[in-house]
Design a protein around this motif. Structure first.
Motif: not given
Lengths: 291, 760
Positions: B291-317
């Motif tokens: 989700s991202q927002g801006c003011d009436k002039d197009g200036r960005l006000t915020f950025r919100e992100m939620e993410m799920v990553l499929d890690n698989g069965a083991y953890v590497s870098w």
């Protein structure tokens, strides 16, 4: 890859005698561009390979008005692609070759090897069928000639006995007012078409009526698939947008395409419709110009 | 700067002749006397109990020297970022690439045959193949000992106040995006040879891109195996591509070590193409809410992100990629209020790893697609919203990145002009244009405690130079870049420089070829070493010429007085005089460069990189509305690189990255069915080939980064970061459909068009 015995006959006669001696245990290789892939995955494990790539007598491309085009089984895809007479008389065949795999494959792979492999996704069989080509086979009993259309029996299965050799592809001369086209939907340039179509159209130059139409689709069934019911819609009529759409729609209903990583069944049906329409339109255009 | 003669030149890669003639020695070509061949048996299932393994028949096969199973791994050794991965599995398999047993034999064919003779009984278990399923309450646990399928890695970044900013926003755009697994497709497959000497010191012939870190990993393994205080030497063969795939150590390497220990012979394991597809670790697939927002002039006000990553069965870098995703999330464009939470989730799928861009492409796909959605809501041209919010020099971003050089606006403008943005946009005639920008680390990245690289320079009596560097050549051209930098400083020819970069017994420490850091860090390190040795040369030459060292310089291998050109002496003569005199000396210099960047603190703040790389990509596409196929008509890739040390190699990085990005955007994907890879070959995995290359214009924007060697910043990864969103945005401009799930296959485009048709 499993071990195998290797035979490299230098003449067709020698090849036939080797095949006879192997009594069905010999597998012909002619370029091996598709076969080696299957062998590497152990999907094909022949005991004996009869490599006919050294039979130079089968490497030729000839043309005469009367006999049409004669392509020796050993002609490479590159040879067909670059042949002046192919470019002049059967430009669709040269175009098809330009989109067949990569240059290394075309330099080594052969027409004979390709048409005998029996892959329903392969391009050359589809165009040979629309061109009404015949395949000349030789065996211990002598020669026989089969229609390209009748050669394909099932997935990777063709009408070639274990002791027979395909020597030549015979393509009749094209009548005037005939157009041929081939196109396929590619994810990468040169790869197997997700769906492909080859079309031949002959028209009456004065009336514009379609006198003959042959349409073959690739990768929509276990063999190259001739859509006769789509052809019927076109023959005897002046082909217009509506007829093209109808021919495409019929094709999409008649086929029984696979669903795989490259496209769902539904998508393939849709693409069969699009390509029948598109490629027929292109062939028709060419027919109008080939006076 | 205009007097530069080596830096800034289009010089072909030094190793190009080796590679094009086939003379380069890859791991595939390597043979060591007495060497055995190792092969690995993988699991039949993605999730199963191993009931029984019978290796009897395999052991009896003539030519087999050793067969190992999990029972032969000493002291429960496990490797990986969270030490959850045993090189050979016991009890249970958790993914279809799990290693069950391994064979060493006198030939690869016999080893392969022996694998077929190993009998394994499994009891198949139901698997979890969707990270969202794995997060549900009561979901079966992949690793029971961890009590949860969600990894305990606290990826959370908060800056400002997103909720307040939402209230204050004039426009908000929100949506969900997802990305797929893709693999590196290195033409040189993975492989190694493990060899022990009589004292159990290990030599690994390897194609790793992190020799110093791998050395550490192997030492730890040896320790667990009961071999304490041993030495590990890593010799790198010519590496046929890395792209991050060789940025970790893998089971096959530990298996080779165990087989070598057991047989007392060197053991080689080299992956087949099929193994390279299924048994190496791909780029993470992600599910993102933004989700991202801006003011009436197009200036960005915020950025919100939620993410799920499929890690698989083991953890590497690979599980640490959210740390790099934070770079664009916090700092692409000026935006003060940020919230980002990422969860890595265990599944029975393949485990992921580093790949060029390290999470940045996934995050940028969501940010830059959503930015176009926001621009549309606000009624602002996507070009303008990017210009309004573009980063600028002197800025301090919410993650405390200190922006030094920054050519983002120039890149955006280059793209717009060359694409004819104003003329081509908004035509809705099946043709459209789109763009996307990028930020990436451009002056190294302090991921580990040290981000350094050492260089040793020594000169021989004939004026030839050996540059011994810690950095790895993985095809990116570091050997050539380092030669240019040293040649520039020392006033000698490129061909007089020999770069030694493949042996940990000889080369100084380096953190590895990652984070687009080699030109910046190894370049700075070599630059410092070259300056040191130059000072020594001038000092001794000054004595010979009776001059002050300050008034001397070197050009074309001759030391001369800048005051009196007649006063000169060939470099080789200086060196011989120094060497062959009473109390003589040799000319050697060393330099360790560790950039002044910062590790993240616990709130993920810190100046990760000394400088940041910027760029913008623009693309014109044509969409076939009948098939859904997307054709790229024109592609512009503008990059702020600080300074192009070698424009030819730099363009190569941009073309290569761009094409890899186009593959990511339009076709590449690993297709798994119940954890089993369905398209693990080049016939079914659609990587663009040379025939698919569209017209690409690489535009180099130079901003002279003060901290970089001769002003340079990194360019290894940026080329593929903004590709997918630029293409997705162009498709939207062309036909009005937005594909939010990579790759953008023709079938998806066609379906979206059909859906749109139904609604319209």
């Amino acid at each position: 890859m499993k071990d195998f015995s290797y035979f490299a006959p230098k003449t067709a006669t020698e090849a036939l005698s080797v095949l006879a001696k192997l009594k069905g245990e010999g597998k012909i290789m002619c370029g091996g561009q598709s076969m080696l892939v299957l062998m590497k995955q152990n999907m094909l494990t022949p005991e004996n390979i009869v490599d006919i790539k050294g039979i130079s007598e089968l490497d030729y491309i000839k043309y005469s008005e009367k006999e049409g085009l004669r392509i020796g089984a050993l002609s490479t895809h590159s040879a067909v692609e670059k042949s002046a007479v192919v470019k002049e008389k059967y430009p669709a065949l040269a175009e098809m070759e330009d989109n067949l795999a990569v240059v290394q494959t075309r330099n080594w792979g052969t027409i004979g090897g390709n048409v005998c492999h029996g892959d329903p996704a392969a391009d050359p069989p589809s165009i040979f069928i629309v061109l009404n080509a015949k395949y000349k086979l030789v065996g211990p009993e002598g020669e026989r000639v089969v229609n390209a259309e009748d050669f394909y029996k099932d997935y990777l299965e063709v009408d070639l006995a274990h002791d027979e050799l395909l020597c030549e592809v015979q393509v009749p001369s094209l009548s005037a007012n005939t157009g041929v086209a081939h196109e396929k939907l590619m994810a990468q340039k040169g790869d197997m078409g997700i769906v492909g179509a080859a079309v031949l159209v002959t028209i009456n130059p004065s009336t514009g009526v379609c006198q003959d139409a042959r349409i073959v689709l690739t990768n929509v069934a276990s063999t190259p698939f001739r859509v006769k019911s789509s052809e019927k819609v076109l023959i005897g009529k002046v082909i217009d947008e509506k007829l093209l759409e109808e021919a495409g729609k019929i094709a999409s209903e008649e086929i029984d395409p696979p669903s795989d990583v490259h496209g769902s069944e539904e998508y393939r049906r849709d693409m069969a419709r699009v390509f029948v329409k598109r490629v027929t339109a292109k062939a028709l255009d060419r027919a109008k110009q080939n006076k | 700067m205009s007097s530069l003669t080596k830096v800034g030149q289009r010089i072909p890669k030094k190793d190009a002749p080796l590679k094009v003639t086939g003379a380069a020695i890859y791991i595939q070509d390597m043979k060591v006397p007495g060497m055995l061949y190792g092969k690995i048996l993988y699991s039949k299932y993605a999730h199963a109990k191993i009931l029984k393994i019978d290796t009897g028949k395999a052991e009896k096969l003539a030519g087999v020297r050793a067969v190992l199973t999990g029972a032969d791994v000493p002291n429960n050794f496990k490797f990986g970022f969270l030490k959850d991965n045993p090189p050979l599995k016991t009890g249970k398999v958790l993914s279809a690439r799990d290693e069950i047993a391994a064979v060493a034999a006198i030939s690869a064919e016999i080893a392969e045959e022996a694998l077929d003779l190993i009998e394994v009984e499994y009891e198949e278990l139901p698997g979890i193949f969707d990270p969202l399923d794995a997060m549900k309450e009561g979901a079966p646990l992949i690793h029971e000992e961890f009590k949860s399928n969600v990894l305990k890695l606290p990826w959370k970044l908060v800056a400002g106040d997103v909720e307040e900013a939402k209230k204050a926003s004039a426009y908000i755009a929100e949506d969900s995006f997802s990305t797929q697994w893709v693999t590196h497709c290195c033409l040189g497959t993975s492989g190694c040879i493990a060899a022990f000497d009589m004292n159990n010191n290990l030599t690994m012939y390897s194609n790793t891109q992190i020799p110093s870190l791998a050395q550490n990993d192997y030492l730890e393994a040896l320790k667990t195996f009961g071999l304490k205080n041993k030495r590990v030497r890593i010799i790198q063969c010519v590496i046929g591509g890395g792209f991050g795939s060789k940025l970790d150590t893998y089971a096959y390497e530990y298996i080779a070590i165990l087989l070598a220990l057991k047989t007392r012979k060197p053991v080689k394991i080299v992956f087949s193409r099929e193994e390279e597809f299924f048994a190496t670790s791909p780029r993470q697939c992600t599910i993102t809410k933004i989700s991202q927002g801006c003011d009436k002039d197009g200036r960005l006000t915020f950025r919100e992100m939620e993410m799920v990553l499929d890690n698989g069965a083991y953890v590497s870098w690979g599980a640490t990629t959210p740390s790099v995703m934070m770079v664009p999330i916090s700092s692409l464009y000026k935006v003060q209020n940020i919230k980002y939470v990422a969860k890595c989730v265990y599944t029975n799928n393949t485990y992921s790893q580093a790949m060029r861009g390290y999470g940045n492409p996934q995050a940028t796909f969501a940010i830059e697609s959503c930015l176009d959605q926001l621009a549309e809501k606000a009624g602002i041209d996507p070009l303008e919203i990017r210009r309004i919010n573009a980063n600028e020099p002197g800025e301090i971003t919410p993650q405390n990145f200190r922006i030094t050089s920054c050519g983002m606006k120039e890149c955006i403008d280059e793209v717009a002009n060359r694409l004819d943005w104003k003329g081509k946009r908004g035509k809705h005639n099946n043709r459209g244009v789109g763009m996307a920008s990028l930020i990436h680390v451009g002056g190294a990245a302090r991921v580990y405690k040290s981000d350094g690289c050492g260089t040793i320079i020594k000169m021989d009596d004939n004026g030839k130079v050996d540059v011994i560097t810690g950095s790895s050549e993985i095809g990116q051209g570091s050997e050539t870049i380092i030669s240019q930098i040293v040649a520039e400083v020392l006033g000698i020819n490129i061909d007089d420089i020999n770069v030694i970069n493949n042996d940990t017994d000889v080369c100084p420490w380096d953190v590895g070829a990652h984070a687009s850091r080699t030109t910046f860090v190894a370049g700075n390190s070599a630059l410092g070493a070259a300056r040191k040795i130059k000072a020594q040369i001038l000092e001794v030459a000054a004595k010979n010429l009776g001059e002050d060292p300050q008034s001397l310089d070197i050009k074309d291998g001759v030391v001369f007085s800048t005051k009196d050109k007649e006063k000169n002496i060939p470099l080789s003569k200086v060196l011989r005089k120094v060497h062959y005199s009473l109390g003589g000396r040799m000319l050697v210099a060393e330099n360790f460069y560790d950039p002044p960047n910062e590790n993240f603190d616990q709130n993920f703040r810190g100046n990760l990189s000394v400088s940041y790389a910027y760029g913008a990509h623009g693309v014109e596409v044509e969409v076939d509305k009948d098939t859904g196929q997307v054709k790229i008509l024109n592609y512009i890739a503008a990059h702020d690189v600080g300074k192009a040390i070698n424009p030819m190699l730099l363009e190569g990085q941009i073309y290569g990255g761009g094409l890899q990005g186009i593959g990511y955007a339009l076709g590449e994907r690993m297709i798994f069915e119940k954890g089993v890879l369905k398209n693990g070959n080049f016939l079914d995995y659609k990587m663009p080939t040379a025939k698919d290359v569209p017209p690409v214009q690489a535009v180099i924007v130079e901003t002279d980064e003060q901290a970089g060697p001769f002003g340079a910043k990194g360019i290894g990864e940026p080329g593929l970061v903004p590709t997918a969103p630029a293409i997705a945005n162009a498709i939207y401009d062309a036909v009005g459909v937005r594909i939010k799930d990579l790759p953008i296959t023709p079938e998806k485009v066609l379906r979206a068009l059909q859906e749109k048709g139904k609604i319209a």
